[in-house]
Design a protein around this motif. Sequence first.
Motif, mmCIF file in Angstrom:
data_model
loop_
_atom_site.group_PDB
_atom_site.id
_atom_site.type_symbol
_atom_site.label_atom_id
_atom_site.label_comp_id
_atom_site.label_asym_id
_atom_site.label_seq_id
_atom_site.Cartn_x
_atom_site.Cartn_y
_atom_site.Cartn_z
ATOM 1 N N VAL A 583 0.838 -1.203 0.000
ATOM 2 C CA VAL A 583 0.000 0.000 0.000
ATOM 3 C C VAL A 583 0.872 1.251 0.000
ATOM 4 C CG1 VAL A 583 -1.923 -1.163 1.109
ATOM 5 C CG2 VAL A 583 -0.169 -0.061 2.516
ATOM 6 N N ASP A 584 0.239 2.383 -0.338
ATOM 7 C CA ASP A 584 0.987 3.627 -0.527
ATOM 8 C C ASP A 584 1.669 4.128 0.731
ATOM 9 O OD1 ASP A 584 0.235 3.588 -3.152
ATOM 10 O OD2 ASP A 584 -1.438 5.000 -2.925
ATOM 11 N N ASP A 585 1.042 3.911 1.906
ATOM 12 C CA ASP A 585 1.623 4.448 3.135
ATOM 13 C C ASP A 585 2.555 3.460 3.835
ATOM 14 O OD1 ASP A 585 -0.303 2.656 3.852
ATOM 15 O OD2 ASP A 585 -1.255 3.925 5.383
ATOM 16 N N ASP A 586 2.874 2.339 3.171
ATOM 17 C CA ASP A 586 3.806 1.364 3.745
ATOM 18 C C ASP A 586 5.220 1.936 3.724
ATOM 19 O OD1 ASP A 586 5.664 -0.990 3.867
ATOM 20 O OD2 ASP A 586 3.764 -2.087 3.942
ATOM 21 N N GLU A 587 5.967 1.720 4.826
ATOM 22 C CA GLU A 587 7.328 2.281 4.923
ATOM 23 C C GLU A 587 8.255 1.719 3.861
ATOM 24 O OE1 GLU A 587 7.403 -1.507 7.290
ATOM 25 O OE2 GLU A 587 6.016 0.199 7.066
ATOM 26 N N ARG A 588 7.923 0.557 3.296
ATOM 27 C CA ARG A 588 8.792 -0.039 2.279
ATOM 28 C C ARG A 588 8.755 0.716 0.952
ATOM 29 N NH1 ARG A 588 6.550 -5.973 2.460
ATOM 30 N NH2 ARG A 588 4.684 -4.777 3.075
ATOM 31 N N ARG A 589 7.749 1.578 0.765
ATOM 32 C CA ARG A 589 7.694 2.369 -0.471
ATOM 33 C C ARG A 589 8.646 3.558 -0.452
ATOM 34 N NH1 ARG A 589 4.178 2.047 -4.673
ATOM 35 N NH2 ARG A 589 2.550 0.435 -4.552
ATOM 36 N N LEU A 590 9.191 3.868 0.717
ATOM 37 C CA LEU A 590 10.179 4.947 0.805
ATOM 38 C C LEU A 590 11.531 4.362 0.405
ATOM 39 C CD1 LEU A 590 10.862 7.855 1.551
ATOM 40 C CD2 LEU A 590 11.219 7.092 3.906
ATOM 41 N N ALA A 591 11.900 4.543 -0.870
ATOM 42 C CA ALA A 591 13.106 3.921 -1.413
ATOM 43 C C ALA A 591 14.088 4.978 -1.883
ATOM 44 C CB ALA A 591 12.747 2.987 -2.578
ATOM 45 N N LEU A 592 15.352 4.647 -1.808
ATOM 46 C CA LEU A 592 16.420 5.548 -2.237
ATOM 47 C C LEU A 592 16.576 5.474 -3.754
ATOM 48 C CD1 LEU A 592 18.671 7.394 -0.942
ATOM 49 C CD2 LEU A 592 20.202 5.468 -1.287
ATOM 50 N N ARG A 593 16.508 6.619 -4.421
ATOM 51 C CA ARG A 593 16.659 6.667 -5.874
ATOM 52 C C ARG A 593 18.107 7.022 -6.217
ATOM 53 N NH1 ARG A 593 13.027 7.567 -10.248
ATOM 54 N NH2 ARG A 593 14.160 8.186 -12.126
ATOM 55 N N LEU A 594 18.703 6.273 -7.152
ATOM 56 C CA LEU A 594 20.083 6.504 -7.568
ATOM 57 C C LEU A 594 20.139 7.624 -8.609
ATOM 58 C CD1 LEU A 594 21.255 2.805 -7.976
ATOM 59 C CD2 LEU A 594 21.679 4.330 -6.050
ATOM 60 N N VAL A 595 21.191 8.427 -8.541
ATOM 61 C CA VAL A 595 21.377 9.503 -9.520
ATOM 62 C C VAL A 595 21.773 8.923 -10.869
ATOM 63 C CG1 VAL A 595 22.743 11.547 -10.085
ATOM 64 C CG2 VAL A 595 21.985 11.166 -7.736
ATOM 65 N N ASN A 596 22.627 7.889 -10.862
ATOM 66 C CA ASN A 596 23.106 7.292 -12.117
ATOM 67 C C ASN A 596 22.880 5.785 -12.103
ATOM 68 O OD1 ASN A 596 24.905 6.975 -10.041
ATOM 69 N ND2 ASN A 596 26.717 7.051 -11.325
ATOM 70 N N PRO A 597 21.627 5.342 -12.206
ATOM 71 C CA PRO A 597 21.348 3.902 -12.140
ATOM 72 C C PRO A 597 21.913 3.163 -13.344
ATOM 73 C CG PRO A 597 19.396 5.104 -12.824
ATOM 74 C CD PRO A 597 20.418 6.132 -12.446
ATOM 75 N N LEU A 598 22.194 1.865 -13.152
ATOM 76 C CA LEU A 598 22.664 1.045 -14.253
ATOM 77 C C LEU A 598 21.594 0.921 -15.321
ATOM 78 C CD1 LEU A 598 24.522 -1.868 -12.418
ATOM 79 C CD2 LEU A 598 25.519 0.092 -13.595
ATOM 80 N N GLN A 599 20.335 0.885 -14.898
ATOM 81 C CA GLN A 599 19.211 0.831 -15.815
ATOM 82 C C GLN A 599 18.203 1.887 -15.391
ATOM 83 O OE1 GLN A 599 18.207 -3.386 -15.188
ATOM 84 N NE2 GLN A 599 18.732 -3.751 -17.311
#
Length: 893
Positions: A583-599
């Motif tokens: 669900v949207d308010d689950d703490e697992r949805r707070l993820a770190l986004r990479l500036v230069n991802p491999l994909q």
Amino acid sequence: MPFVPIDWLSDHVEVPADLTAEQLAAALVRVGLEEEEIHKADITGPIVVGKVLTRDAKEQSNGKVINYCRVDVGQHNDAPGTGKEPSELASRGIICGAHNFEAGDYVVVSLPGAVLPGNFEIAARKTYGHISDGMICSARELGIGEDHSGIIVLAHSDAEASEKGVPPIGADVMGYLGLGGDVLEINVTPDRGYCFSMRGVAREFSHSTGAAFTDRGLPENTPHGIPAVNNEGFPVVVEDNAPIHGKVGCDRFVTRIVRGVDINASSPKWMQDRLREAGMRPISLAVDATNYVMLDLGQPLHAYDLDKVVAPIVVRRAHEGEMLTTLDDAEHELHPEDLVIADCDGGHGARAIGLAGTMGGASTEISETTSNVLIEAAHFDAVSVARMARRHRLPSEASKRFEREVDPQLAPVAAQAVVDILVEYGGGTADPANFELDATEPMQPVQFHTRETRRLTGLDVPVDRQLELLQAIGCTVNSSSADASSDSSAAEKSDADVVIELTPPSWRPDLAGGGAYLVEEIARLVGYDAIPSVVPYAPAGHGLSLEARRTRDIARALAEQGWVQVLSYPFVASSTFDKQGIVDDDERRLALRLVNPLQEEAPFMRTSVLDTLLATAHTNVARGNPAVAVFEIGAVTHPAGIVPTHAPAVGKRPSDEHIRGLLDAIPNQPTHVAGVATPAVAQPYAGLAAVEWDWRDAIEATRIVAEAIGLEVQVSAAERAPFHPGRCAEIRAGGVRAGSAGNAGGSAANSAVLLGYAGELAPSVCKAYELPKRSIAFEIDMDAVCAARGDAPIAVAPVETFPPAKEDLALVVDADVPAADVAEVIRKAAGELLEELRLFDVYTGDQVPEGKKSLAYALRLRGDHTLKADETARVRKKVLGAAKHFFGAELRS
């Protein structure tokens, strides 16, 4: 990576006449240049010189005119009595459909047994009423050009053939045509950028074999010398107002001018052949000349149409929003950090005409109308070029070299080499006016302790041998403490600590660090195989950390139960959370986004191992694996609470404030263990039924994880994605297992800590990942498991030989009371005599009141003596009393 044609290499170093690509690879790997691939020739002989003796053209019934030729191929001519068509002239009969040749011409003949590009095998065959005993070849058929309008005519007469150096009739022509043999491709590490040239590879071949090496990158070894700098040529200014790390983007820039160049003149055949062997396509004389010299010496160059450039050239940083169209016709919006070459068209430094050290601009490129050529040979900052090339996705041959550092002393030598080529083959005239901006700094001396070689590698290398090797790679020895020592034998000892001051060569900036860098050079030249293999001594009490041992124990325990360990990439897409039903308010949805991802499609770091393990299970199922039970131990990333900060500048130690900021910006990355399994984990075999797992096996896997390190767990019902709402268990710490020596704080402090979840995957999740229905999964926080367990060692419980006593209790409790809570109360009440507790039945029905259930437990008791009836009765009474006190439980009748 660089290709190394052997004939080209021989311009710089003596090579054996019969040297093969395999032998060259073996020689180079001894000095640290690994073989990437040996590219086999896609054409094999016999392919020889032939002379057309007769050409008989006849129109066929289909209207096509076909030539029947008799061709002299020397020792390959038809032998008498072979049964082939007779002729008074020693020759072979060949059918040819081209018409651009006459009798007397020298041609290229592929004889039966030859294989041309595309695996086209040549064989004698009868066609148009004659036997064609070979083939007269065109350029396209040999893979050396696109011309297929006619065959290759090597010469029109004997005199022309002699003048051009055409091989004798019947001789192999592959070498003359540049159809070389196998070509070695090598892998160059970032610190060995000088090996992106024949000059650098030849030097390493010399180190490996002792062959004589001539450094053609030195001014004294140039064919025609280098004119003195007069700075009357095309001027250059460097105006770098934003140098990266304080290093100006350009510290050397040489310009040379060649006038009156025939821009349509072809590059010499030998140059085209070498460029093709090195993996480059010949384009034009001016472009080929710069590419050839770059591959030969390692100095990238650029040629401008002089009449399109407005003096002076200005090297500067780009303006915000500035645009540039490069030679590949791609338009780039420039970044203020980009280092550009500009001219003064429209004002001082107003027009960008190239990305420094990366790619030139279209506005000043060489064209069919070019007559006067401006040659650029410069030295640019490696960091500036590397960042710019990556930013604009332009991994050019020039940027590959500059970002690995180019010899700053090469520029005038390389520029002169291009001038010589344009003068000799393009008919140009070298303008005596030249220009050179030189702000380079000499390499700084470094101190080297010779004892470091033995300390770091174990090699016993005498001091004088170390000096010899360092001088061989180009270092200049300025002084040595052995010179002033009264011990004349110090230079002959390997354990003598002689301090040497030496200056690294200009092409080895990586050696400026001294110490270990110089030791590495000595080791690779002596030979890595000479380094002794010594197993290090491990003192008692050292070795794997407690966490590492526990990780191994857990992995081994799961593997013994049939789980297979895997490793997946920790990068996920945002759709991963949707597929799991999070669900949207689950703490697992707070993820770190990479500036230069491999994909780009997977820019987030996973927040649970199941994020990626479910995809791994899907891959196994999709590829036909009938039984899947995989687990992974790895880190997850929880960015909650981090304070973002900017990365400090490189090249110096960050301040304490920067370090604190970096620590605050690092997300929590606990280690988790997770598993996914399909219901069928083993196929039926020889009359044995298939082994199938259900949600209970997922829960059992979590028990295995905890028990592997001496921890017990509590299990209770829960709801959490991606699990089935009615078949999900919450796993909590239940205290240290009996037999452990303490629990680093007691089970009361650690019990009830949430460890993870296990159960059956929700049907929607199985559908989203295309897994079989009723697939199972679990995930446990290993850091939490280890913290709950504590660091006290596990003590082996004594093996009691006295017989056990058994008690069965059926307790009637409210229907909403968790069985795990009742079990915990029973354990505490039974005390140390309880060896095992097992729930063997749960009953709801007519025999118990409405809203109640019966929980039947089997207790196994054992002590250090044979238990008496009154002792077991006391335990039974305590258990019943505790159950009644906490849950109102009654003994079922």
